[in-house]
Design a protein around this motif. Structure first.
Motif, mmCIF file in Angstrom:
data_model
loop_
_atom_site.group_PDB
_atom_site.id
_atom_site.type_symbol
_atom_site.label_atom_id
_atom_site.label_comp_id
_atom_site.label_asym_id
_atom_site.label_seq_id
_atom_site.Cartn_x
_atom_site.Cartn_y
_atom_site.Cartn_z
ATOM 1 N N GLU C 17 -45.582 57.414 -71.347
ATOM 2 C CA GLU C 17 -46.292 56.455 -70.502
ATOM 3 C C GLU C 17 -45.826 56.560 -69.052
ATOM 4 O OE1 GLU C 17 -46.221 52.403 -71.968
ATOM 5 O OE2 GLU C 17 -46.898 53.176 -73.920
ATOM 6 N N ARG C 18 -44.526 56.781 -68.897
ATOM 7 C CA ARG C 18 -43.992 56.899 -67.531
ATOM 8 C C ARG C 18 -44.446 58.199 -66.886
ATOM 9 N NH1 ARG C 18 -37.726 55.992 -67.973
ATOM 10 N NH2 ARG C 18 -37.762 55.380 -65.784
ATOM 11 N N LEU C 19 -44.695 59.230 -67.725
ATOM 12 C CA LEU C 19 -45.136 60.524 -67.205
ATOM 13 C C LEU C 19 -46.611 60.478 -66.826
ATOM 14 C CD1 LEU C 19 -44.883 63.731 -66.923
ATOM 15 C CD2 LEU C 19 -45.585 63.801 -69.314
ATOM 16 N N SER C 20 -47.360 59.605 -67.536
ATOM 17 C CA SER C 20 -48.822 59.696 -67.502
ATOM 18 C C SER C 20 -49.417 59.772 -66.091
ATOM 19 C CB SER C 20 -49.435 58.545 -68.291
ATOM 20 O OG SER C 20 -49.011 57.331 -67.752
ATOM 21 N N LYS C 21 -48.953 58.932 -65.176
ATOM 22 C CA LYS C 21 -49.554 58.929 -63.835
ATOM 23 C C LYS C 21 -49.410 60.285 -63.168
ATOM 24 C CE LYS C 21 -49.427 54.238 -62.151
ATOM 25 N NZ LYS C 21 -48.471 53.285 -61.598
ATOM 26 N N PHE C 22 -48.190 60.809 -63.248
ATOM 27 C CA PHE C 22 -47.879 62.106 -62.647
ATOM 28 C C PHE C 22 -48.739 63.196 -63.294
ATOM 29 C CE2 PHE C 22 -45.184 65.958 -62.653
ATOM 30 C CZ PHE C 22 -44.940 66.081 -61.300
ATOM 31 N N LEU C 23 -48.807 63.146 -64.625
ATOM 32 C CA LEU C 23 -49.563 64.164 -65.366
ATOM 33 C C LEU C 23 -51.052 64.080 -65.040
ATOM 34 C CD1 LEU C 23 -49.486 66.408 -67.473
ATOM 35 C CD2 LEU C 23 -49.690 64.677 -69.250
ATOM 36 N N PHE C 24 -51.587 62.863 -65.045
ATOM 37 C CA PHE C 24 -53.010 62.700 -64.747
ATOM 38 C C PHE C 24 -53.327 63.198 -63.337
ATOM 39 C CE2 PHE C 24 -53.294 59.093 -68.038
ATOM 40 C CZ PHE C 24 -53.585 60.012 -69.028
ATOM 41 N N ALA C 25 -52.430 62.960 -62.427
ATOM 42 C CA ALA C 25 -52.640 63.441 -61.060
ATOM 43 C C ALA C 25 -52.723 64.965 -61.051
ATOM 44 C CB ALA C 25 -51.503 62.970 -60.158
ATOM 45 N N LEU C 26 -51.779 65.615 -61.733
ATOM 46 C CA LEU C 26 -51.796 67.082 -61.784
ATOM 47 C C LEU C 26 -53.061 67.588 -62.482
ATOM 48 C CD1 LEU C 26 -48.129 68.173 -62.627
ATOM 49 C CD2 LEU C 26 -49.344 68.426 -60.466
ATOM 50 N N MET C 27 -53.443 66.921 -63.562
ATOM 51 C CA MET C 27 -54.648 67.323 -64.285
ATOM 52 C C MET C 27 -55.876 67.174 -63.393
ATOM 53 S SD MET C 27 -53.778 65.586 -67.970
ATOM 54 C CE MET C 27 -55.337 65.837 -68.815
ATOM 55 N N GLY C 28 -55.906 66.070 -62.680
ATOM 56 C CA GLY C 28 -57.031 65.813 -61.779
ATOM 57 C C GLY C 28 -57.120 66.879 -60.695
ATOM 58 N N ILE C 29 -55.983 67.165 -60.077
ATOM 59 C CA ILE C 29 -55.959 68.181 -59.013
ATOM 60 C C ILE C 29 -56.419 69.527 -59.585
ATOM 61 C CG2 ILE C 29 -54.438 69.543 -57.520
ATOM 62 C CD1 ILE C 29 -52.732 66.971 -57.204
ATOM 63 N N THR C 30 -55.914 69.867 -60.773
ATOM 64 C CA THR C 30 -56.292 71.133 -61.409
ATOM 65 C C THR C 30 -57.809 71.193 -61.608
ATOM 66 O OG1 THR C 30 -54.176 71.218 -62.547
ATOM 67 C CG2 THR C 30 -55.936 72.569 -63.458
ATOM 68 N N PHE C 31 -58.358 70.154 -62.207
ATOM 69 C CA PHE C 31 -59.793 70.132 -62.499
ATOM 70 C C PHE C 31 -60.629 70.243 -61.233
ATOM 71 C CE2 PHE C 31 -60.031 68.510 -67.000
ATOM 72 C CZ PHE C 31 -60.944 69.479 -67.404
ATOM 73 N N ILE C 32 -60.292 69.439 -60.262
ATOM 74 C CA ILE C 32 -61.111 69.397 -59.041
ATOM 75 C C ILE C 32 -60.997 70.711 -58.280
ATOM 76 C CG2 ILE C 32 -61.334 68.291 -56.774
ATOM 77 C CD1 ILE C 32 -60.544 65.646 -58.289
ATOM 78 N N ALA C 33 -59.756 71.202 -58.128
ATOM 79 C CA ALA C 33 -59.566 72.462 -57.400
ATOM 80 C C ALA C 33 -60.290 73.600 -58.129
ATOM 81 C CB ALA C 33 -58.083 72.771 -57.267
ATOM 82 N N ASN C 34 -60.130 73.627 -59.462
ATOM 83 C CA ASN C 34 -60.804 74.667 -60.232
ATOM 84 C C ASN C 34 -62.314 74.598 -60.032
ATOM 85 O OD1 ASN C 34 -58.386 75.500 -61.163
ATOM 86 N ND2 ASN C 34 -58.706 74.951 -63.300
ATOM 87 N N LEU C 35 -62.839 73.386 -60.120
ATOM 88 C CA LEU C 35 -64.284 73.196 -59.999
ATOM 89 C C LEU C 35 -64.774 73.695 -58.644
ATOM 90 C CD1 LEU C 35 -66.155 72.002 -62.119
ATOM 91 C CD2 LEU C 35 -66.208 69.884 -60.782
ATOM 92 N N VAL C 36 -64.018 73.353 -57.618
ATOM 93 C CA VAL C 36 -64.357 73.845 -56.277
ATOM 94 C C VAL C 36 -64.363 75.366 -56.291
ATOM 95 C CG1 VAL C 36 -63.548 74.006 -53.879
ATOM 96 C CG2 VAL C 36 -63.457 71.815 -55.072
ATOM 97 N N GLY C 37 -63.349 75.945 -56.950
ATOM 98 C CA GLY C 37 -63.232 77.393 -57.032
ATOM 99 C C GLY C 37 -64.415 78.024 -57.761
ATOM 100 N N TYR C 38 -64.809 77.417 -58.887
ATOM 101 C CA TYR C 38 -65.900 77.967 -59.683
ATOM 102 C C TYR C 38 -67.201 77.980 -58.892
ATOM 103 C CZ TYR C 38 -62.757 77.092 -63.638
ATOM 104 O OH TYR C 38 -61.690 77.071 -64.480
ATOM 105 N N ILE C 39 -67.325 77.051 -57.976
ATOM 106 C CA ILE C 39 -68.565 76.960 -57.203
ATOM 107 C C ILE C 39 -68.435 77.695 -55.867
ATOM 108 C CG2 ILE C 39 -70.160 75.369 -56.048
ATOM 109 C CD1 ILE C 39 -69.291 73.305 -58.293
ATOM 110 N N TYR C 40 -67.362 77.386 -55.159
ATOM 111 C CA TYR C 40 -67.220 77.907 -53.794
ATOM 112 C C TYR C 40 -67.037 79.419 -53.762
ATOM 113 C CZ TYR C 40 -65.202 78.678 -49.175
ATOM 114 O OH TYR C 40 -64.940 79.152 -47.928
ATOM 115 N N THR C 41 -66.154 79.971 -54.633
ATOM 116 C CA THR C 41 -65.858 81.410 -54.591
ATOM 117 C C THR C 41 -67.124 82.256 -54.842
ATOM 118 O OG1 THR C 41 -63.701 80.835 -55.475
ATOM 119 C CG2 THR C 41 -64.208 83.182 -55.306
ATOM 120 N N PRO C 42 -67.883 82.000 -55.909
ATOM 121 C CA PRO C 42 -69.116 82.790 -56.097
ATOM 122 C C PRO C 42 -70.168 82.535 -55.020
ATOM 123 C CG PRO C 42 -68.865 81.154 -57.852
ATOM 124 C CD PRO C 42 -67.589 81.158 -57.077
ATOM 125 N N MET C 43 -70.252 81.303 -54.522
ATOM 126 C CA MET C 43 -71.228 80.991 -53.462
ATOM 127 C C MET C 43 -70.910 81.806 -52.205
ATOM 128 S SD MET C 43 -73.411 78.190 -54.074
ATOM 129 C CE MET C 43 -73.300 76.705 -53.126
#
Lengths: 125, 229, 282
Positions: C17-43
């Motif tokens: 539970e104490r880890l969750s905030k930190f972990l969710f933040a990293l997961m969020g950054i990963t997802f969003i950055a990846n998503l940007v990559g999947y769209i921006y790089t091929p575009m």
């Protein structure tokens, strides 16, 4: 119930003195229930062991008595009360007399002064 | 009985405890007072196995400290020790989760006694209320011994009165209490036994009431003697 | 025994539970950055291709010759994918320290409470260890799931002419980073994790040394870490050092490595147990 204790005399003696006063003055009657040790400790903000000590001493002097599993009570023996009153008076007079020691004054004058004071106090009441 | 036998402790070259031996008994309030120097807090930490000692032995009812004895001895340090983002309620739940000695009824009683708001976060409480939370965490445990480190430090007088009340209340009852303080005035009439520390050794160990009776000295008088030596 | 397990699960849950905030933040950054990559790089690639064709009135073949075809691997080998992985790795290195030091530093000294819990103190140690691993695996899973989402996005953006049809597996296998993170080769994956576990054990032991002996402990901890690391890595470099590449067979090397890892792990556990039970200071 509010007592200010001095810090140099044993607290248990001060507690006993406090109860003696209550008994002598009639604020506590013969056979009245005493507060529980814990309750008293809490009210006076003193150590429960000290209260225990005071109660034991008072039991020894037959000022109070305790039957098993019941709250302590003030003695029901009038002789003990009389004895206590005598002691109280004796103590007060001794103190008074020793306080007069430095002054040279005839006994009659003192008696008059005492009469005046006592009348004053009665009027105030 | 909590017993310290010849306890030594150094901080680097500095001797903090230099052969300390004393006992704190059940049903008594024992007060550790320091003439000067440190060491009081170290003694409490050492009893709780929160800091190692160099030499000597500390026993609780004859046993060395081990994890399940934390259900028998509680320590209330003078720093906040629950997580700041916990609410008072969450902190109580945490204690309940781990300690078989946690007494929910007593805990509730104490929160009422201290008028604590259960839904408030610990970090948002005043310093006085944080100290009360600390007390709550220790006093609500059904333990035989309670150790308190400077329960009056930096606390307003009204909170102070409330904490003083704790000592003569049912919250302490027949437990053994070991307390460190330098503000002896607040509790002078409450303590049974005084252990006077001076530079890592015990200068004097005495029963406060006996001291008043036999020598006509208050606890502060004895402390003053120690200072003026 | 049952009680200990119960305490372990309870405390691990608390640590999670104490880890969750930190972990969710990293997961969020990963997802969003990846998503940007999947769209921006091929575009961006398509943009360049189209611009090239328009400016030079070139054919698509000429454009491919100029810029090369685009595969999913190209999308993977970009800042948007590698960046979050690097962040995740450094994040968990940081967290491995933080998971201990936060109990002492910070507004409240929670170490008092933890060390006074009526549970074996090693429970705290094991829970913290497991929680770091759970965090790492969760983040790796996030990265894997993200790849499955990204794959169709990239293929949809890139026109067929320029797209090298490569399976997701092929693209992943091309990238060395994923060999370390994903269970592509089970043996290698297990080795990596075993080494990771031992490194974490050594780190935790060093931290407990510092918490027990202060400045002296820092020196002790560093020495311990260096010695442990040398011990584990020595056989790998032994052939080079002795200039004799035939001194050990591959299988022998693996066995020696395994034994050394176990030795260092057990030594670390015993040292940690001694420190946390007898030497630690609040």
């Amino acid at each position: 119930m509010n007592v200010t204790f001095n810090k140099r005399d044993p607290i248990y003696l001060q507690v006993m003195q406090y109860f003696k006063r209550l008994i002598v003055s009639g604020e506590l009657n013969l056979g009245d229930e005493m507060p529980s040790r814990r309750q008293l400790a809490n009210q006076l903000k003193i150590n429960p062991n000290t209260v225990q000590r005071a109660y034991s001493e008072m039991e020894e002097q037959r000022l109070i008595y305790t039957e098993p599993n019941r709250p302590s009570r003030v003695t029901e023996d009038p002789a003990v009360l009389n004895q206590l009153k005598k002691e109280w008076l004796d103590q007060a007079v001794s103190k008074f007399v020793s306080a007069l020691d430095p002054i040279d004054i005839p006994l009659d004058d003192i008696v008059d002064l005492i009469k005046d004071k006592m009348n004053m106090r009665k009027k105030d009441d | 009985m909590i017993e310290l036998k010849n306890v030594h402790k150094h901080f680097g070259r500095k001797k903090v405890l230099d052969g300390i031996s004393f006992t704190a008994n059940k049903g008594e309030i024992t007060c550790l007072v320091g003439v000067n120097g440190v060491g009081k807090t170290t003694i409490l930490n050492a009893i709780m196995n929160l800091t190692p000692i160099k030499k000597g032995e500390i026993t609780i009812d004859g046993e060395l400290m081990r994890p399940d004895l934390y259900n028998k001895v509680a320590f209330i340090p003078d720093v906040a020790i629950m997580l700041p983002n916990m609410t008072v309620h969450e902190a109580m739940d945490f204690m309940k989760d781990y300690y078989v000695s946690w007494n929910c009824k007593r805990a509730k009683e104490i929160t009422r006694f201290f008028r604590l708001n259960l839904t408030e976060k610990i970090s948002e409480l005043s310093k006085g209320n944080q100290a009360k939370v600390n007390l709550l965490m220790g006093l609500a445990l059904d333990v035989d011994y309670i150790l308190m480190d400077e329960p009056f430090s930096g606390i307003d007088i009204f909170t102070r009165e409330q904490i003083t009340d704790v000592f003569s209340s049912r919250l302490v009852e027949d437990r053994g209490v070991l307390i460190t303080t330098h503000e002896i005035f607040d509790i002078e009439h409450l303590i049974d036994k005084v252990v006077l520390l001076d530079n890592g050794v015990i200068y004097k160990e005495f029963n406060a009431e006996e001291m008043r009776e036999t020598e006509g000295k208050s606890v502060v008088d004895v402390m003053r003697e120690a200072y003026n030596r | 025994m049952k009680k200990s397990l119960h305490n372990f699960l309870k405390f691990t849950n608390f640590e999670l539970e104490r880890l969750s905030k930190f972990l969710f933040a990293l997961m969020g950054i990963t997802f969003i950055a990846n998503l940007v990559g999947y769209i921006y790089t091929p575009m961006k690639y398509m943009g360049k291709i189209n611009e090239y064709i328009a400016q030079n009135s070139a054919t698509s073949e000429q454009a491919i010759q100029q810029y090369g075809p685009f595969s999913f691997y190209n999308a993977l080998n970009s800042f948007w994918i590698v960046g979050p992985i690097a962040l995740g790795i450094s994040g968990f290195i940081f967290y491995s320290f933080f998971i201990w030091y936060r109990e002492w530093f910070g507004k409240n000294t929670f170490a008092y409470r933890l060390l006074m819990l009526p549970i074996h103190r090693m429970t705290l140690f094991y829970s913290k260890l497991v929680v770091v691993f759970i965090g790492i695996f969760t983040l790796i899973s996030t990265q894997m799931i993200s790849l499955f989402i990204g794959y169709p996005i990239v293929s949809a953006i890139i026109e067929n002419t320029y797209y090298v049809n490569q399976s997701l597996m092929e693209a992943v296998q091309l990238h060395p980073l994923f060999l370390y993170l994903f269970p592509l080769d089970l043996g290698f994956f297990l080795t990596i994790n075993a080494v990771g576990l031992v490194v974490l054990l050594v780190l935790f032991t060093a931290i407990l040394m510092e918490r027990s002996y202060a400045v002296k402990g820092i020196v002790l901890g560093i020495i311990y870490a260096v010695v442990a690391l040398t011990l584990v890595l020595l056989p790998l470099f032994l052939p080079d050092l002795l200039n004799n590449h035939y001194i050990l067979y591959g299988s022998e090397l693996i066995i020696i490595e395994a034994i050394l890892l176990v030795i260092v792990a057990v030594l670390s556990l015993f040292t940690s147990r001694h420190l946390i039970n007898k030497k630690i200071t609040v």
